[in-house]
Design a protein around this motif. Structure first.
Motif, PDB file in Angstrom:
ATOM      1  N   GLN A  70      -6.941  18.728  -9.001  1.00  0.00           N
ATOM      2  CA  GLN A  70      -6.872  17.225  -9.015  1.00  0.00           C
ATOM      3  C   GLN A  70      -5.100  17.144  -8.781  1.00  0.00           C
ATOM      4  O   GLN A  70      -4.430  17.537  -9.792  1.00  0.00           O
ATOM      5  CB  GLN A  70      -7.064  16.655 -10.258  1.00  0.00           C
ATOM      6  N   TYR A  71      -4.698  16.320  -7.814  1.00  0.00           N
ATOM      7  CA  TYR A  71      -3.557  15.951  -7.500  1.00  0.00           C
ATOM      8  C   TYR A  71      -3.198  14.763  -8.228  1.00  0.00           C
ATOM      9  O   TYR A  71      -3.824  13.750  -7.923  1.00  0.00           O
ATOM     10  CB  TYR A  71      -3.151  15.942  -6.074  1.00  0.00           C
ATOM     11  N   LYS A  72      -1.972  14.627  -8.531  1.00  0.00           N
ATOM     12  CA  LYS A  72      -1.255  13.378  -9.234  1.00  0.00           C
ATOM     13  C   LYS A  72      -0.076  13.263  -8.580  1.00  0.00           C
ATOM     14  O   LYS A  72       0.685  14.217  -8.911  1.00  0.00           O
ATOM     15  CB  LYS A  72      -1.254  13.660 -10.789  1.00  0.00           C
ATOM     16  N   HIS A  73       0.303  12.161  -7.918  1.00  0.00           N
ATOM     17  CA  HIS A  73       1.679  11.974  -7.447  1.00  0.00           C
ATOM     18  C   HIS A  73       2.811  11.520  -8.225  1.00  0.00           C
ATOM     19  O   HIS A  73       2.448  10.560  -8.881  1.00  0.00           O
ATOM     20  CB  HIS A  73       1.519  10.996  -6.249  1.00  0.00           C
ATOM     21  N   ASN A  74       3.673  12.422  -8.446  1.00  0.00           N
ATOM     22  CA  ASN A  74       4.769  11.880  -9.220  1.00  0.00           C
ATOM     23  C   ASN A  74       6.040  11.577  -8.185  1.00  0.00           C
ATOM     24  O   ASN A  74       6.822  12.529  -7.644  1.00  0.00           O
ATOM     25  CB  ASN A  74       4.999  13.060 -10.121  1.00  0.00           C
ATOM     26  N   ALA A 103       0.778  -1.107  -0.044  1.00  0.00           N
ATOM     27  CA  ALA A 103      -0.092   0.097   0.063  1.00  0.00           C
ATOM     28  C   ALA A 103       0.834   1.271   0.004  1.00  0.00           C
ATOM     29  O   ALA A 103       0.297   2.251   0.025  1.00  0.00           O
ATOM     30  CB  ALA A 103      -0.992   0.193   1.086  1.00  0.00           C
ATOM     31  N   ALA A 104       2.167   1.355  -0.135  1.00  0.00           N
ATOM     32  CA  ALA A 104       3.232   2.283   0.156  1.00  0.00           C
ATOM     33  C   ALA A 104       2.819   3.458  -1.104  1.00  0.00           C
ATOM     34  O   ALA A 104       2.625   4.643  -0.683  1.00  0.00           O
ATOM     35  CB  ALA A 104       4.442   1.832   0.079  1.00  0.00           C
ATOM     36  N   PRO A 105       2.629   2.979  -2.152  1.00  0.00           N
ATOM     37  CA  PRO A 105       2.364   4.026  -3.011  1.00  0.00           C
ATOM     38  C   PRO A 105       1.083   4.729  -2.983  1.00  0.00           C
ATOM     39  O   PRO A 105       0.896   5.942  -3.275  1.00  0.00           O
ATOM     40  CB  PRO A 105       2.523   3.300  -4.487  1.00  0.00           C
ATOM     41  N   ILE A 106      -0.109   4.123  -2.579  1.00  0.00           N
ATOM     42  CA  ILE A 106      -1.224   4.716  -2.223  1.00  0.00           C
ATOM     43  C   ILE A 106      -1.022   5.641  -0.984  1.00  0.00           C
ATOM     44  O   ILE A 106      -1.513   6.756  -1.067  1.00  0.00           O
ATOM     45  CB  ILE A 106      -2.467   3.794  -1.832  1.00  0.00           C
ATOM     46  N   VAL A 107      -0.390   5.288  -0.009  1.00  0.00           N
ATOM     47  CA  VAL A 107      -0.235   6.190   1.245  1.00  0.00           C
ATOM     48  C   VAL A 107       0.679   7.258   0.955  1.00  0.00           C
ATOM     49  O   VAL A 107       0.484   8.447   1.173  1.00  0.00           O
ATOM     50  CB  VAL A 107       0.649   5.272   2.404  1.00  0.00           C
ATOM     51  N   LYS A 108       1.655   7.272  -0.205  1.00  0.00           N
ATOM     52  CA  LYS A 108       2.337   8.380  -0.398  1.00  0.00           C
ATOM     53  C   LYS A 108       1.665   9.329  -1.249  1.00  0.00           C
ATOM     54  O   LYS A 108       1.663  10.480  -1.225  1.00  0.00           O
ATOM     55  CB  LYS A 108       3.683   7.596  -1.262  1.00  0.00           C
ATOM     56  N   GLY A 109       0.481   8.769  -2.070  1.00  0.00           N
ATOM     57  CA  GLY A 109      -0.188   9.612  -2.735  1.00  0.00           C
ATOM     58  C   GLY A 109      -1.166  10.380  -1.955  1.00  0.00           C
ATOM     59  O   GLY A 109      -1.087  11.569  -1.931  1.00  0.00           O
ATOM     60  N   TYR A 110      -1.735   9.662  -0.781  1.00  0.00           N
ATOM     61  CA  TYR A 110      -2.238  10.479  -0.211  1.00  0.00           C
ATOM     62  C   TYR A 110      -1.554  11.339   0.897  1.00  0.00           C
ATOM     63  O   TYR A 110      -2.248  12.817   1.253  1.00  0.00           O
ATOM     64  CB  TYR A 110      -3.139   9.542   1.369  1.00  0.00           C
ATOM     65  N   LEU A 111      -0.411  11.478   1.245  1.00  0.00           N
ATOM     66  CA  LEU A 111       0.489  12.279   1.857  1.00  0.00           C
ATOM     67  C   LEU A 111       0.876  13.274   1.106  1.00  0.00           C
ATOM     68  O   LEU A 111       0.736  14.588   1.424  1.00  0.00           O
ATOM     69  CB  LEU A 111       1.728  11.346   2.486  1.00  0.00           C
ATOM     70  N   TYR A 112       0.908  12.946  -0.362  1.00  0.00           N
ATOM     71  CA  TYR A 112       1.028  14.180  -1.330  1.00  0.00           C
ATOM     72  C   TYR A 112       0.069  15.111  -1.342  1.00  0.00           C
ATOM     73  O   TYR A 112       0.208  16.296  -1.560  1.00  0.00           O
ATOM     74  CB  TYR A 112       1.542  13.640  -2.642  1.00  0.00           C
ATOM     75  N   GLN A 113      -1.045  14.573  -1.471  1.00  0.00           N
ATOM     76  CA  GLN A 113      -2.365  15.234  -1.614  1.00  0.00           C
ATOM     77  C   GLN A 113      -2.612  16.220  -0.150  1.00  0.00           C
ATOM     78  O   GLN A 113      -2.963  17.292  -0.329  1.00  0.00           O
ATOM     79  CB  GLN A 113      -3.500  14.288  -1.729  1.00  0.00           C
ATOM     80  N   PHE A 114      -2.312  15.556   0.903  1.00  0.00           N
ATOM     81  CA  PHE A 114      -2.440  16.166   2.189  1.00  0.00           C
ATOM     82  C   PHE A 114      -1.607  17.550   2.299  1.00  0.00           C
ATOM     83  O   PHE A 114      -1.876  18.521   2.687  1.00  0.00           O
ATOM     84  CB  PHE A 114      -2.243  15.245   3.408  1.00  0.00           C
ATOM     85  N   GLN A 115      -0.118  17.272   1.940  1.00  0.00           N
ATOM     86  CA  GLN A 115       0.980  18.313   1.881  1.00  0.00           C
ATOM     87  C   GLN A 115       0.547  19.456   1.093  1.00  0.00           C
ATOM     88  O   GLN A 115       0.411  20.476   1.361  1.00  0.00           O
ATOM     89  CB  GLN A 115       2.172  17.674   1.598  1.00  0.00           C
ATOM     90  N   ASN A 116       0.195  19.019  -0.290  1.00  0.00           N
ATOM     91  CA  ASN A 116      -0.188  20.144  -1.209  1.00  0.00           C
ATOM     92  C   ASN A 116      -1.527  20.922  -0.757  1.00  0.00           C
ATOM     93  O   ASN A 116      -1.639  21.990  -0.785  1.00  0.00           O
ATOM     94  CB  ASN A 116      -0.333  19.538  -2.637  1.00  0.00           C
TER      95      ASN A 116
END
Length: 79
Positions: free
Chosen positions: A53-57, A5-18
């Motif tokens: 709309q956020y997209k994690h890169n 689930a690491a990529p999903i968690v990183k995506g949510y963290l990215y969304q939260f930070q931004n």
């Protein structure tokens, strides 16, 4: 196939930070934000609504350890 689930968690963290950066950058106290409405983040200001709309890169990911203390200080200031 990885079941991590690491990529999903990183995506949510990215969304939260931004989202936090965008919300703290709103110019007026009367401006508001909603999460997961029409997009990941909707900013409602006197000049209109902006949907984001956020997209994690992974290449542009902010390391949580680098901003941890700043975020904690901010949360304490606003609590």
């Amino acid at each position: 196939m990885s079941r991590s689930a690491a990529p999903i968690v990183k995506g949510y963290l990215y969304q939260f930070q931004n989202s936090a950066i965008e919300i703290l950058s709103l110019p007026l106290e009367s401006d508001t934000a909603t999460f997961e409405d029409s997009q990941d983040l909707d900013l409602h200001a006197s000049t209109g609504t902006t949907a984001i709309q956020y997209k994690h890169n992974p290449a542009s990911f902010i390391d949580a350890a680098r901003i941890r203390q700043t975020v904690l200080d901010m949360l304490l200031d606003f609590s």
